[in-house]
Design a protein around this motif. Structure first.
Motif, PDB file in Angstrom:
ATOM      1  N   LEU A 192       3.149   0.966  -2.976  1.00  0.00           N
ATOM      2  CA  LEU A 192       4.465   0.674  -2.416  1.00  0.00           C
ATOM      3  C   LEU A 192       5.592   0.760  -3.431  1.00  0.00           C
ATOM      4  N   ARG A 193       5.402   0.122  -4.574  1.00  0.00           N
ATOM      5  CA  ARG A 193       6.469   0.017  -5.581  1.00  0.00           C
ATOM      6  C   ARG A 193       5.832  -0.431  -6.891  1.00  0.00           C
ATOM      7  N   LYS A 194       6.645  -0.640  -7.912  1.00  0.00           N
ATOM      8  CA  LYS A 194       6.095  -1.060  -9.201  1.00  0.00           C
ATOM      9  C   LYS A 194       5.830  -2.555  -9.257  1.00  0.00           C
ATOM     10  N   THR A 195       6.618  -3.341  -8.544  1.00  0.00           N
ATOM     11  CA  THR A 195       6.435  -4.786  -8.577  1.00  0.00           C
ATOM     12  C   THR A 195       5.440  -5.234  -7.512  1.00  0.00           C
ATOM     13  N   GLU A 196       4.901  -6.435  -7.685  1.00  0.00           N
ATOM     14  CA  GLU A 196       3.851  -6.938  -6.801  1.00  0.00           C
ATOM     15  C   GLU A 196       4.397  -7.226  -5.401  1.00  0.00           C
ATOM     16  N   HIS A 197       3.521  -7.075  -4.412  1.00  0.00           N
ATOM     17  CA  HIS A 197       3.849  -7.337  -3.016  1.00  0.00           C
ATOM     18  C   HIS A 197       2.654  -8.049  -2.403  1.00  0.00           C
ATOM     19  N   ILE A 198       2.900  -8.918  -1.435  1.00  0.00           N
ATOM     20  CA  ILE A 198       1.809  -9.728  -0.883  1.00  0.00           C
ATOM     21  C   ILE A 198       0.768  -8.903  -0.131  1.00  0.00           C
ATOM     22  N   SER A 199       1.176  -7.814   0.494  1.00  0.00           N
ATOM     23  CA  SER A 199       0.228  -7.083   1.347  1.00  0.00           C
ATOM     24  C   SER A 199       0.074  -5.607   0.983  1.00  0.00           C
ATOM     25  N   HIS A 200       0.779  -5.153  -0.028  1.00  0.00           N
ATOM     26  CA  HIS A 200       0.674  -3.767  -0.489  1.00  0.00           C
ATOM     27  C   HIS A 200       0.331  -3.736  -1.975  1.00  0.00           C
ATOM     28  N   GLN A 201      -0.355  -2.689  -2.385  1.00  0.00           N
ATOM     29  CA  GLN A 201      -0.599  -2.491  -3.800  1.00  0.00           C
ATOM     30  C   GLN A 201       0.688  -2.121  -4.533  1.00  0.00           C
ATOM     31  N   SER A 202       0.820  -2.649  -5.733  1.00  0.00           N
ATOM     32  CA  SER A 202       1.815  -2.124  -6.653  1.00  0.00           C
ATOM     33  C   SER A 202       1.251  -0.845  -7.276  1.00  0.00           C
ATOM     34  N   LEU A 203       2.079  -0.140  -8.017  1.00  0.00           N
ATOM     35  CA  LEU A 203       1.610   1.085  -8.659  1.00  0.00           C
ATOM     36  C   LEU A 203       0.460   0.790  -9.618  1.00  0.00           C
ATOM     37  N   SER A 204       0.582  -0.266 -10.410  1.00  0.00           N
ATOM     38  CA  SER A 204      -0.484  -0.576 -11.372  1.00  0.00           C
ATOM     39  C   SER A 204      -1.789  -0.925 -10.663  1.00  0.00           C
ATOM     40  N   GLU A 205      -1.705  -1.631  -9.543  1.00  0.00           N
ATOM     41  CA  GLU A 205      -2.912  -1.944  -8.772  1.00  0.00           C
ATOM     42  C   GLU A 205      -3.534  -0.683  -8.188  1.00  0.00           C
ATOM     43  N   ALA A 206      -2.698   0.214  -7.695  1.00  0.00           N
ATOM     44  CA  ALA A 206      -3.206   1.472  -7.141  1.00  0.00           C
ATOM     45  C   ALA A 206      -3.850   2.328  -8.228  1.00  0.00           C
ATOM     46  N   LEU A 207      -3.272   2.309  -9.407  1.00  0.00           N
ATOM     47  CA  LEU A 207      -3.852   3.067 -10.521  1.00  0.00           C
ATOM     48  C   LEU A 207      -5.220   2.502 -10.907  1.00  0.00           C
ATOM     49  N   ASN A 208      -5.347   1.192 -10.887  1.00  0.00           N
ATOM     50  CA  ASN A 208      -6.630   0.571 -11.236  1.00  0.00           C
ATOM     51  C   ASN A 208      -7.709   0.934 -10.223  1.00  0.00           C
ATOM     52  N   ILE A 209      -7.356   0.891  -8.934  1.00  0.00           N
ATOM     53  CA  ILE A 209      -8.340   1.245  -7.915  1.00  0.00           C
ATOM     54  C   ILE A 209      -8.684   2.732  -7.992  1.00  0.00           C
ATOM     55  N   SER A 210      -7.677   3.569  -8.205  1.00  0.00           N
ATOM     56  CA  SER A 210      -7.948   5.004  -8.283  1.00  0.00           C
ATOM     57  C   SER A 210      -8.840   5.319  -9.488  1.00  0.00           C
ATOM     58  N   LYS A 211      -8.649   4.579 -10.579  1.00  0.00           N
ATOM     59  CA  LYS A 211      -9.504   4.781 -11.757  1.00  0.00           C
ATOM     60  C   LYS A 211     -10.948   4.423 -11.434  1.00  0.00           C
ATOM     61  N   ARG A 212     -11.146   3.362 -10.673  1.00  0.00           N
ATOM     62  CA  ARG A 212     -12.505   2.956 -10.315  1.00  0.00           C
ATOM     63  C   ARG A 212     -13.150   3.969  -9.379  1.00  0.00           C
ATOM     64  N   ILE A 213     -12.400   4.458  -8.391  1.00  0.00           N
ATOM     65  CA  ILE A 213     -12.954   5.435  -7.451  1.00  0.00           C
ATOM     66  C   ILE A 213     -13.243   6.755  -8.153  1.00  0.00           C
ATOM     67  N   SER A 221       0.966   7.558  -1.930  1.00  0.00           N
ATOM     68  CA  SER A 221       1.840   7.721  -0.771  1.00  0.00           C
ATOM     69  C   SER A 221       2.291   6.345  -0.293  1.00  0.00           C
ATOM     70  N   HIS A 222       2.998   6.320   0.863  1.00  0.00           N
ATOM     71  CA  HIS A 222       3.503   5.078   1.466  1.00  0.00           C
ATOM     72  C   HIS A 222       4.392   4.319   0.479  1.00  0.00           C
ATOM     73  N   MET A 223       5.354   5.019  -0.099  1.00  0.00           N
ATOM     74  CA  MET A 223       6.205   4.454  -1.146  1.00  0.00           C
ATOM     75  C   MET A 223       7.562   4.039  -0.602  1.00  0.00           C
ATOM     76  N   SER A 224       8.133   3.021  -1.207  1.00  0.00           N
ATOM     77  CA  SER A 224       9.472   2.571  -0.858  1.00  0.00           C
ATOM     78  C   SER A 224      10.473   3.108  -1.877  1.00  0.00           C
ATOM     79  N   HIS A 225      11.749   2.896  -1.590  1.00  0.00           N
ATOM     80  CA  HIS A 225      12.774   3.330  -2.541  1.00  0.00           C
ATOM     81  C   HIS A 225      12.691   2.565  -3.858  1.00  0.00           C
ATOM     82  N   GLU A 226      11.995   1.430  -3.851  1.00  0.00           N
ATOM     83  CA  GLU A 226      11.860   0.627  -5.060  1.00  0.00           C
ATOM     84  C   GLU A 226      10.905   1.237  -6.076  1.00  0.00           C
ATOM     85  N   MET A 227      10.175   2.274  -5.691  1.00  0.00           N
ATOM     86  CA  MET A 227       9.301   2.946  -6.649  1.00  0.00           C
ATOM     87  C   MET A 227      10.115   3.689  -7.702  1.00  0.00           C
ATOM     88  N   GLY A 228      11.279   4.198  -7.309  1.00  0.00           N
ATOM     89  CA  GLY A 228      12.112   4.930  -8.260  1.00  0.00           C
ATOM     90  C   GLY A 228      12.222   6.398  -7.908  1.00  0.00           C
TER      91      GLY A 228
END
Length: 253
Positions: A192-213, A221-228
């Motif tokens: 969703l974005r770089k900062t934490e969200h209660i129900s969406h992954q942040s970029l760092s969380e998504a990177l960690n999961i993608s590294k594991r997979i 995908s599914h990004m907000s304007h807050e991603m940059g």
């Protein structure tokens, strides 16, 4: 397999109404994001994951033909709000919508006119095909593997098709599901974005999961304007990880 990103934005889309931030006022086409969906061509079949409120716009300019299956991830409006716009595709026969039981109940409640025994002219001809998180299913001989992910407390359905997987609105993935995601060529996963969200992954969380997979390549995908700004943030990603954008076409081998 050919995958086309029809939309890569979150529920508000980008630009967001009323926002004048650098992303929402950007003239880079990659910063214009409709609600998230993909179109997949594989083995002569056309599949679409999610039917967004932007579905009509997303279909303009696409080849007009039969949709062999529409896979629905969950009931949030940005993922199912375009079902009524399936009307033109009914000329090819019933459009089959694959979904879980709880989502079927929601769709029948929201669109009751689609299920009346006596339908008036123009109503989309849709047929619900119920699926679950445990059993693979097939669409005209093509195997689809369901993947359970969690959107905070809401269960979401992801999908694996051959060596391609699509996971949206992810906050966490149950431990039991990782075995279904081994040996991927291409992973698409929400960030969703770089900062934490209660129900969406942040970029760092998504990177960690993608590294594991450990897919050969990963698209966010599914990004907000807050991603940059796309042009800036793409330079921050590690090798073989990318930000998807509307209109991006990729081949999966």
């Amino acid at each position: 397999m050919k995958v086309l990103f029809l939309g890569t934005g979150t529920s508000t889309g980008v630009p967001q109404i009323g926002c004048n931030c650098d992303v929402c006022t950007s003239d880079d086409s990659r910063d214009k994001r409709l609600r998230s969906s993909v179109r997949i061509e594989v083995d002569g079949k056309v599949l679409i994951i999610d039917c967004t409120p932007d579905f009509r716009q997303q279909m303009m300019g696409m080849p007009f033909g039969k949709i062999n299956g529409m896979l629905l991830t969950h009931e949030h409006y940005d993922h199912v709000g375009g079902i009524d716009d399936l009307r033109p595709f009914s000329i090819f026969g019933s459009v089959k919508l694959y979904m879980e039981e709880h989502l079927e109940n929601v769709i029948r409640e929201r669109l009751p006119y689609c299920f009346n025994p006596k339908k008036y002219g123009g109503v989309p001809d849709i047929e619900i095909k119920r699926i679950n998180e445990y059993d693979s299913f097939d669409i005209e001989g093509l195997k689809i593997t369901p993947i359970r992910v969690m959107h905070y407390k809401l269960p979401i359905m992801g999908f694996r098709i051959k060596d391609f997987a699509y996971l949206t609105d992810v906050k966490s993935i149950p431990e039991s599901e990782y075995s279904k995601l081994t040996g991927l060529n291409t992973l698409v996963i929400s960030a969703l974005r770089k900062t934490e969200h209660i129900s969406h992954q942040s970029l760092s969380e998504a990177l960690n999961i993608s590294k594991r997979i450990a897919a050969k390549r990963t698209y966010f995908s599914h990004m907000s304007h807050e991603m940059g700004l796309h042009g800036k943030i793409e330079k921050e990603l590690p090798q073989n990880t990318y930000f998807a954008y509307d209109g991006l076409k990729i081949d999966v081998f």
